[in-house]
Design an enzyme around this catalytic site. Sequence first.
Site, PDB file in Angstrom:
ATOM      1  N   SER A   7       0.834  -1.205   0.000  1.00 32.00           N
ATOM      2  CA  SER A   7       0.000   0.000   0.000  1.00 32.00           C
ATOM      3  C   SER A   7       0.867   1.253   0.000  1.00 32.00           C
ATOM      4  CB  SER A   7      -0.944   0.003   1.212  1.00 32.00           C
ATOM      5  OG  SER A   7      -0.205  -0.108   2.413  1.00 32.00           O
ATOM      6  N   GLU A  61     -18.523  20.952 -17.099  1.00 35.07           N
ATOM      7  CA  GLU A  61     -18.874  19.589 -17.510  1.00 35.07           C
ATOM      8  C   GLU A  61     -18.076  18.553 -16.720  1.00 35.07           C
ATOM      9  OE1 GLU A  61     -19.259  19.293 -22.049  1.00 35.07           O
ATOM     10  OE2 GLU A  61     -18.313  21.226 -21.707  1.00 35.07           O
ATOM     11  N   LYS A  97     -16.716  27.524 -31.239  1.00 27.97           N
ATOM     12  CA  LYS A  97     -17.098  26.920 -29.965  1.00 27.97           C
ATOM     13  C   LYS A  97     -16.302  27.446 -28.768  1.00 27.97           C
ATOM     14  CE  LYS A  97     -19.677  23.984 -29.323  1.00 27.97           C
ATOM     15  NZ  LYS A  97     -19.539  22.545 -29.527  1.00 27.97           N
ATOM     16  N   SER A 133     -12.995  24.031 -29.662  1.00 32.37           N
ATOM     17  CA  SER A 133     -13.156  22.791 -30.411  1.00 32.37           C
ATOM     18  C   SER A 133     -12.097  22.752 -31.507  1.00 32.37           C
ATOM     19  CB  SER A 133     -14.553  22.763 -31.032  1.00 32.37           C
ATOM     20  OG  SER A 133     -14.561  21.946 -32.188  1.00 32.37           O
ATOM     21  N   HIS A 138     -39.607  22.038 -12.477  1.00 29.78           N
ATOM     22  CA  HIS A 138     -39.732  21.127 -13.624  1.00 29.78           C
ATOM     23  C   HIS A 138     -39.030  21.691 -14.858  1.00 29.78           C
ATOM     24  CE1 HIS A 138     -43.029  19.261 -11.256  1.00 29.78           C
ATOM     25  NE2 HIS A 138     -43.310  20.519 -10.972  1.00 29.78           N
TER      26      HIS A 138
END
Length: 476
Positions: free
Chosen positions: A42, A309, A302, A296, A175
Site C-alpha cells: 500500500s 462539464e 465553440k 473545439s 420542472h
Amino acid sequence: MHRRGALFNSHTPRDSQIVKSPSRSGVFQAKTDKRLEAFAESISFDQRLYCQDIRGSIAHATMLASVGLITAEEFSQIEDTLREIESEIEAGKLPIQIELEDIHMHVEQALIDRLGDVGRKLHTARSRNDQVSTDVRLWIRDALDQVDELLQALQRAFVGRCDADFDVILPAYTHLQRAQPVLAPHYWLAYVEKFARDRDRLSDCRRRTNQSSLGVAAVAGTTLPIDRDQTATLLGFDSVTANSLDTSSDRDFMLETAFVLSVIATHLSSWAEEWILWSTVEYNFIKIPQAFCTGSSIMPQKVNPDTLELTRGKSARVMGNLQTLMLLVKNLPLAYNRDLQEDKPPLFDSFDTVIAMLELAAPIVAGSELQTDSISSRLEQGYLDATTLMEWMISKGMPQRRAHHLVGAIVGEAMERKVPLAKLPLEVMRVHAEEIDESVYECLGTANAVAAFVSYGSTAPDQVRAQIESWKERLN
Ligand code: ARG
C-alpha cells in the site's frame, strides 16, 4: 498535506531482493511470493500519510518515555531520527522497498536501520492496526479543514456577486419550466445555504473523526502501562475511543467523510449543470470566463464550458468512492481485516476530486457575467407573474381554488392574444373575474411581482437584502 506524486525515491526497482520485513519475523520461514508483495503493498498510496505517521510515532514515543517504557535518552534519539526521516521523505530520498508494504513499516524500518535496538522499541504497545486508524484520522481532520476553507471561499464568491447583481431578475424554474420571478442574489444565496449545510456536516463529521485510536494496539489493548490520554492530547484529539474491538474495525468516520464529500459533489454538479444550460445560446443568461473554457478542434466558434462539464462528470467518482467504501466494510467481522487497506484510494480520490472542483468553482462564480440584456428581453415571457395575480385575488377575499381557476383562464386568454398579463386590458380580465380593478396592474409584470413578495425566506427584496447582510457578517 495533499501531495500528489511520489514522495519516495522511485528509482529503487520494485522487484529488489527480499529482505525479511519486520512483519515476517516470528513463525515465518518461507519468503513471500513476489506476486503477493505486489498485490499487498500500500506504500504506493499510503505514502501520503507520512507526516501523520511520524507525528503519531513521536507522540507515542513521548508517552512511552513518560510511563517509563523507554528512557528519556532513547526518546530523544527516536524523535530526532524520526524528524530526519521525515525530511528525507519530504526530499524524495527514502527508497521504496516494496517488501516493507506500507508507510508504517517504511518509517519504522528506517528508524531501526539507524538506531538498532532503540528503534526496535518504538512499536511497543502499538500495532499497525491502531497506527493506521490514527494516521488516517489525523489526515482526514486536516483535509476536512481544507475543504471547509474552500467551501467558505466559494460562499464568499457567491455573496460577493450579490450587491452588483441585486437588481437583476431571473426566472425561477420548477420542472425546468418558468415558474416565478426571483432576484439574482436569491439564486446565489440558495447555493450559499447548501454549502453552509455541507460545512455543518463537515464539522459534525470532524467531531466523530477526532478521537484517538492510538493504544488500542491490535485488537484487545495492551498489558503494558500506557497512557492513551497523553497521546490523544499530544495529537490534538478530543478524546480516546472506548472499545478496542470497535476501534480496530471502525471506519465509520471514513464513510461519513465520503458521504459528506458526495453531498458537496452533488451540489457542485447541480450548479455546474445549471450554468452549462445558462451559458447556451438558448438560455444566454451567463458568460463563463474563457480561462475556464476550451475550444473545439473543428468548430472555430465553440467555447465549451469544460470545467463545469468535468465538475458534473467527476462528481460521479466521488459518489462511486462512497459506494466502494460502503461495500468494503459491509460483512466484515470484528475487528481489523486486511480488506480495510483498500479504504485509502477511494478516500484520497474523493478529497482530491472535491478539492480540485472547489478550487475551480470559486473563480468561475466570481468571474462569470450575467447577460442582463438577454435575460430581461425575455423576462416577460412565461407568465412568471401569474401566481402573483392569483395571490392578489386571494388578498381581495377570493378562495384560492377559485382564484387559481380564474387566473388560469386569464392566462389562457393572454396566451391567445400573445401578450403578457400586464398588457391584457382590464375589461378582458373582468370578463373572468369582475372583482378585478385597475389596481391589479400594480402587481403585474415581473418587477412588480418580485416587489410583492413578503414572506420570510422569499425573494422579497427586503428579505434578500437582509440575508445578504447576514451572510456578509457570517463570512467575515
Ligand atoms: N497497510 C495496512 C492498512 O492500510 C496497515 C495495517 C496492517 N495491519 C496488519 N495487521 N497487517 O490497513
